[in-house]
Design a protein around this motif. Structure first.
Motif, PDB file in Angstrom:
ATOM      1  N   SER A 184      51.002  42.862  39.249  1.00 44.12           N
ATOM      2  CA  SER A 184      49.651  43.138  38.768  1.00 44.12           C
ATOM      3  C   SER A 184      48.833  41.847  38.767  1.00 44.12           C
ATOM      4  O   SER A 184      49.347  40.770  38.458  1.00 44.12           O
ATOM      5  N   ILE A 185      47.584  41.967  39.115  1.00 48.31           N
ATOM      6  CA  ILE A 185      46.755  40.797  39.386  1.00 48.31           C
ATOM      7  C   ILE A 185      46.656  39.844  38.191  1.00 48.31           C
ATOM      8  O   ILE A 185      46.529  38.626  38.367  1.00 48.31           O
ATOM      9  N   GLU A 186      46.745  40.374  36.959  1.00 48.76           N
ATOM     10  CA  GLU A 186      46.626  39.491  35.798  1.00 48.76           C
ATOM     11  C   GLU A 186      47.862  38.600  35.621  1.00 48.76           C
ATOM     12  O   GLU A 186      47.818  37.623  34.864  1.00 48.76           O
ATOM     13  N   HIS A 187      48.955  38.916  36.318  1.00 47.81           N
ATOM     14  CA  HIS A 187      50.170  38.101  36.240  1.00 47.81           C
ATOM     15  C   HIS A 187      50.339  37.168  37.448  1.00 47.81           C
ATOM     16  O   HIS A 187      51.307  36.412  37.509  1.00 47.81           O
ATOM     17  N   TRP A 188      49.413  37.241  38.363  1.00 46.44           N
ATOM     18  CA  TRP A 188      49.488  36.421  39.574  1.00 46.44           C
ATOM     19  C   TRP A 188      49.104  34.979  39.251  1.00 46.44           C
ATOM     20  O   TRP A 188      48.047  34.721  38.688  1.00 46.44           O
ATOM     21  N   LYS A 189      49.967  34.050  39.598  1.00 46.70           N
ATOM     22  CA  LYS A 189      49.716  32.632  39.358  1.00 46.70           C
ATOM     23  C   LYS A 189      49.362  31.955  40.679  1.00 46.70           C
ATOM     24  O   LYS A 189      50.186  31.875  41.594  1.00 46.70           O
ATOM     25  N   ILE A 221      45.877  45.895  41.665  1.00 40.57           N
ATOM     26  CA  ILE A 221      44.871  45.859  40.613  1.00 40.57           C
ATOM     27  C   ILE A 221      45.138  47.022  39.655  1.00 40.57           C
ATOM     28  O   ILE A 221      45.226  48.169  40.097  1.00 40.57           O
ATOM     29  N   GLU A 242      39.427  36.583  41.617  1.00 38.11           N
ATOM     30  CA  GLU A 242      40.534  36.088  40.794  1.00 38.11           C
ATOM     31  C   GLU A 242      41.127  34.817  41.385  1.00 38.11           C
ATOM     32  O   GLU A 242      41.449  33.870  40.650  1.00 38.11           O
ATOM     33  N   ARG A 245      38.596  32.120  40.687  1.00 37.21           N
ATOM     34  CA  ARG A 245      38.563  31.815  39.247  1.00 37.21           C
ATOM     35  C   ARG A 245      39.693  30.864  38.873  1.00 37.21           C
ATOM     36  O   ARG A 245      39.478  29.866  38.162  1.00 37.21           O
ATOM     37  N   GLN A 246      40.900  31.164  39.335  1.00 38.03           N
ATOM     38  CA  GLN A 246      42.031  30.314  38.993  1.00 38.03           C
ATOM     39  C   GLN A 246      41.916  28.933  39.641  1.00 38.03           C
ATOM     40  O   GLN A 246      42.293  27.924  39.038  1.00 38.03           O
TER      41      GLN A 246
END
Length: 252
Positions: A184-189, A221, A242, A245-246
């Motif tokens: 999931s995209i929120e866990h992608w580093k 997503i 994303e 952003r990172q």
């Protein structure tokens, strides 16, 4: 003066060799200190601003104003590359390639072109570049973005070889798809030192298995509604944001 600013807002991104671009240049040359004037807000008495209490405030309050128009310096705006009719930005692009060769619908390609230009990616890859660029709907939807971004043609049968080439050149390949192994995209580093190539799937069919097996990362997503599929342009924009952003967070 109001007409001059309206012309600049409409034509700033047009090619300088178009008739509109030529006329704009003449107006700019005739207007002293134009770029300094553009840096100041021009109040609109008919549109009062709203404060945090949702109440109308003084129309002369300049604490918040639109900054969409940020012209270059004169020498940047009017310096033309002899090998190109397009004025290029001097800012280095992000080391990101968006691969949309599986996409076929003009609205998606036009939207992706505009998004990729806004985020200053290295290039947008798609099939049949010449045909797409000549499409009037594409020109309208992309808002001249195709003049400001590198477009590379890689047709679907050549994608596997192209991805292998990107890997050899140090790119991490990221597929956007819902799979049994997707993250999931929120866990992608994101590694800010890596170069990334983002692969988008075809409308409805998504990314085929032979290409999924070549991915370094597969991102999905999260979705909470009944429809289990986002529009490919929307999905690609979210992924690109994303990643950007990172990268920005690492630069701070």
């Amino acid at each position: 003066m109001k007409d001059l600013f309206g012309d600049i807002e409409f034509t700033l991104r047009l090619e300088p060799f178009t008739e509109e671009g030529k006329q704009l240049k003449m107006k700019v040359l005739d207007e002293p200190n134009l770029f300094e004037k553009l840096s100041h807000v021009h109040n609109n008495k008919d549109t009062p601003k709203i404060d945090e209490k949702n109440e109308a405030t003084d129309a002369n309050d300049e604490s918040s104003y639109q900054t969409k128009i940020k012209p270059w310096q004169d020498e940047d705006f009017f310096s033309l590359n002899s090998s190109s009719s397009v004025v290029r930005s001097k800012q280095d692009p992000q080391p990101i390639i968006m691969i949309a060769s599986l996409c076929s619908k003009i609205p998606n390609l036009a939207g992706l072109c505009r998004t990729c230009e806004i985020f200053n990616v290295e290039k947008l890859v798609m099939s049949n570049v010449k045909e797409v660029k000549s499409d009037q709907y594409f020109k309208t939807m992309s808002v001249t973005a195709h003049h400001w971004i590198n477009l590379e043609e890689v047709n679907q049968p050549d994608l596997i070889a192209y991805i292998h080439q990107l890997k050899e050149n140090g790119y991490k390949i990221v597929g956007l798809e819902q799979t049994s192994t997707s993250v999931s995209i929120e866990h992608w580093k994101v590694d800010p030192n890596e170069k990334y190539a983002l692969l988008l799937g075809a409308e409805k069919q998504g990314v085929p298995t032979p290409l999924l097996n070549l991915m370094d990362h597969i991102i999905e997503i999260p979705q909470f509604g009944m429809i289990r599929s986002l529009n490919v342009h929307v999905s690609g924009s979210i992924l690109l944001y994303e990643l950007t952003r990172q990268r920005l967070l690492h630069e701070q």
